[in-house]
Scaffold this active site. Sequence first.
Site, PDB file in Angstrom:
ATOM      1  N   ASP A 120       5.431  -0.223  12.030  1.00  0.00           N
ATOM      2  CA  ASP A 120       4.128  -0.706  11.574  1.00  0.00           C
ATOM      3  C   ASP A 120       3.868  -2.166  11.943  1.00  0.00           C
ATOM      4  OD1 ASP A 120       3.255   1.676  10.582  1.00  0.00           O
ATOM      5  OD2 ASP A 120       3.611   1.211   8.478  1.00  0.00           O
ATOM      6  N   CYS A 149      -2.622  13.406  13.278  1.00  0.00           N
ATOM      7  CA  CYS A 149      -2.685  11.964  13.036  1.00  0.00           C
ATOM      8  C   CYS A 149      -2.838  11.256  14.372  1.00  0.00           C
ATOM      9  CB  CYS A 149      -1.419  11.497  12.329  1.00  0.00           C
ATOM     10  SG  CYS A 149      -1.371   9.715  12.028  1.00  0.00           S
ATOM     11  N   VAL A 191       5.657  17.746   8.621  1.00  0.00           N
ATOM     12  CA  VAL A 191       6.148  17.765   7.244  1.00  0.00           C
ATOM     13  C   VAL A 191       7.248  18.806   7.067  1.00  0.00           C
ATOM     14  CG1 VAL A 191       3.989  16.907   6.271  1.00  0.00           C
ATOM     15  CG2 VAL A 191       4.322  19.376   6.557  1.00  0.00           C
ATOM     16  N   ASP A 192       7.843  19.267   8.178  1.00  0.00           N
ATOM     17  CA  ASP A 192       8.854  20.308   8.070  1.00  0.00           C
ATOM     18  C   ASP A 192      10.064  19.870   7.257  1.00  0.00           C
ATOM     19  OD1 ASP A 192       9.289  18.528  10.169  1.00  0.00           O
ATOM     20  OD2 ASP A 192      10.439  19.955  11.358  1.00  0.00           O
ATOM     21  N   LEU A 193      10.414  18.592   7.317  1.00  0.00           N
ATOM     22  CA  LEU A 193      11.573  18.123   6.554  1.00  0.00           C
ATOM     23  C   LEU A 193      11.267  18.043   5.056  1.00  0.00           C
ATOM     24  CD1 LEU A 193      13.131  15.424   8.915  1.00  0.00           C
ATOM     25  CD2 LEU A 193      13.664  17.854   8.701  1.00  0.00           C
ATOM     26  N   ARG A 237      -8.202   0.327   5.267  1.00  0.00           N
ATOM     27  CA  ARG A 237      -7.222   1.217   4.645  1.00  0.00           C
ATOM     28  C   ARG A 237      -5.959   0.458   4.250  1.00  0.00           C
ATOM     29  NH1 ARG A 237      -5.127   4.818   8.324  1.00  0.00           N
ATOM     30  NH2 ARG A 237      -3.922   5.505   6.527  1.00  0.00           N
ATOM     31  N   ARG A 260      -2.488  11.033   4.596  1.00  0.00           N
ATOM     32  CA  ARG A 260      -1.250  11.798   4.705  1.00  0.00           C
ATOM     33  C   ARG A 260      -0.364  11.659   3.466  1.00  0.00           C
ATOM     34  NH1 ARG A 260       0.448  14.289   8.992  1.00  0.00           N
ATOM     35  NH2 ARG A 260       2.569  14.120   8.192  1.00  0.00           N
ATOM     36  N   ILE A 302       9.550   5.742  16.893  1.00  0.00           N
ATOM     37  CA  ILE A 302       9.146   6.461  15.684  1.00  0.00           C
ATOM     38  C   ILE A 302       7.961   7.385  15.945  1.00  0.00           C
ATOM     39  CG2 ILE A 302       8.530   6.239  13.252  1.00  0.00           C
ATOM     40  CD1 ILE A 302      11.257   5.035  13.938  1.00  0.00           C
ATOM     41  N   ARG A 351       3.815  13.586  13.189  1.00  0.00           N
ATOM     42  CA  ARG A 351       4.234  13.312  11.820  1.00  0.00           C
ATOM     43  C   ARG A 351       4.330  14.610  11.008  1.00  0.00           C
ATOM     44  NH1 ARG A 351       0.695   8.167   9.880  1.00  0.00           N
ATOM     45  NH2 ARG A 351       2.464   7.797   8.522  1.00  0.00           N
ATOM     46  N   LYS A 377       0.822  -1.211   0.000  1.00  0.00           N
ATOM     47  CA  LYS A 377       0.000   0.000   0.000  1.00  0.00           C
ATOM     48  C   LYS A 377       0.856   1.263   0.000  1.00  0.00           C
ATOM     49  CE  LYS A 377      -1.490   1.828   3.769  1.00  0.00           C
ATOM     50  NZ  LYS A 377      -1.836   3.088   4.437  1.00  0.00           N
ATOM     51  N   ASN A 378       1.787   1.361   0.951  1.00  0.00           N
ATOM     52  CA  ASN A 378       2.585   2.580   1.070  1.00  0.00           C
ATOM     53  C   ASN A 378       3.409   2.843  -0.185  1.00  0.00           C
ATOM     54  OD1 ASN A 378       1.576   3.019   3.619  1.00  0.00           O
ATOM     55  ND2 ASN A 378       3.334   2.130   4.684  1.00  0.00           N
TER      56      ASN A 378
END
Length: 422
Positions: free
Chosen positions: A309, A118, A125-127, A401, A94, A331, A123, A22-23
């Site tokens: 995960d 989330c 998104v600055d990077l 999902r 996301r 994580i 999580r 999926k990812n």
Amino acid sequence: MDKIVVTGNGPLNGQIPISGAKNTCLKLMTAALLSDEPLTLTNVPRLSDIKTLGALLESLGCEVALLNGGNVMALSAGTITSRKAEYDMVRKLRASFNVLGPILTREGEATVSLPGGCAIGARKVDLHLMALEKLGATLTLEEGYVHAKAPEGGLIGAVIEFPFVTVGGTENAITAATLANGTTVIKNAAREPDTVDLCKCLSAMGAKIDGAGTSTITIEGVDRLHGATHEVIADRIELGTFMIAPAIAGGEVELLGGRRDLVEAFCGKLEATGVQIEETDKSLIVRHDGSRLKPVDVETEPFPGFPTDLQAQMMAALCFADGVSVLHETIFENRFMHAPELIRMGAQVDVQGGHATVTGVEAMKGAQVMATDLRASVSLILAGLKAEGETVVGRVYHLDRGYERIEEKLGAVGAKIERMPE
């Protein structure tokens, strides 16, 4: 809304086919925005997240067609008709934020909603944004949207060094760099199989990428990318999940399409509990005699370490171990939300910050429990395979999902499991 009912039913035996990742598939879909020629993906998992991202791509002007019962996807972004990814779509998934790099590098500007919060952690998104700024993009944040603009003439190759590993950030940087001017070097890059497969697909489309699978990835920008056909790799998280099933219930299950290199660190921990794993040229075979597992300590890490995960699923197994295990989650800060639900079934779990101490019990009992996120939901199903009586898992839309027909796959190897309306 559906629920899943699981009744402890003894050992599992048979074969389970592993779906496409999926990812990986989600990031491959965003790559279609980089070319005006068609991209065809095979081994596509039939999941709600795939449909969600497909709808977003269509809103941007990409044609999306599902073929062969949904396992083949044809995408064509001949013309990008909108450079804006709306909040109502991005908030649902996301991974949608990864349309930013492709639109920006191809069109010169993009507006993408921030993905929001989330359930399993911030999580941020600055990077992602730092990487695009390194490539010369000008970024502004207004009313929850990122407005990105490339310099006149396009993005410019640069050295991007991440302070810590970010899978999404690495992938956004890679896609943006494919059409940038000059050479981009990404240091401390993600090494996940998902990232490697994205690089493989982009290379098939004409990108020049070196170092995929290592911590340093080099991309030499090209003028354009062309169409391609690419097969999505097997889903390592689904693979690990179904490996846990016979570890808990006992039996022998062959996981078709499974590869040990996708889950090496996980395999090592599972074998330490007493489970046997055999690799063939087409599968992984998992065997366990049904006796109590041995306790192990687990620390989640970026690939090639133990996957976050699979932490919830491993906890479900260790609830039945003969001794004390410690799980250290590094994580995501909120990824023990399954623990209270397992405790409802009789597990002994003590959570202190990023550590969970699990004291194994001889038996657990079925209960009415609630899914709080994707991986948490499947951990409850796995525990239900050995718990006495019925385990009723509610809010299984989380499950849909990331797992394709889980009740059919587990049912085919002897699990007593069914989906019912709530």
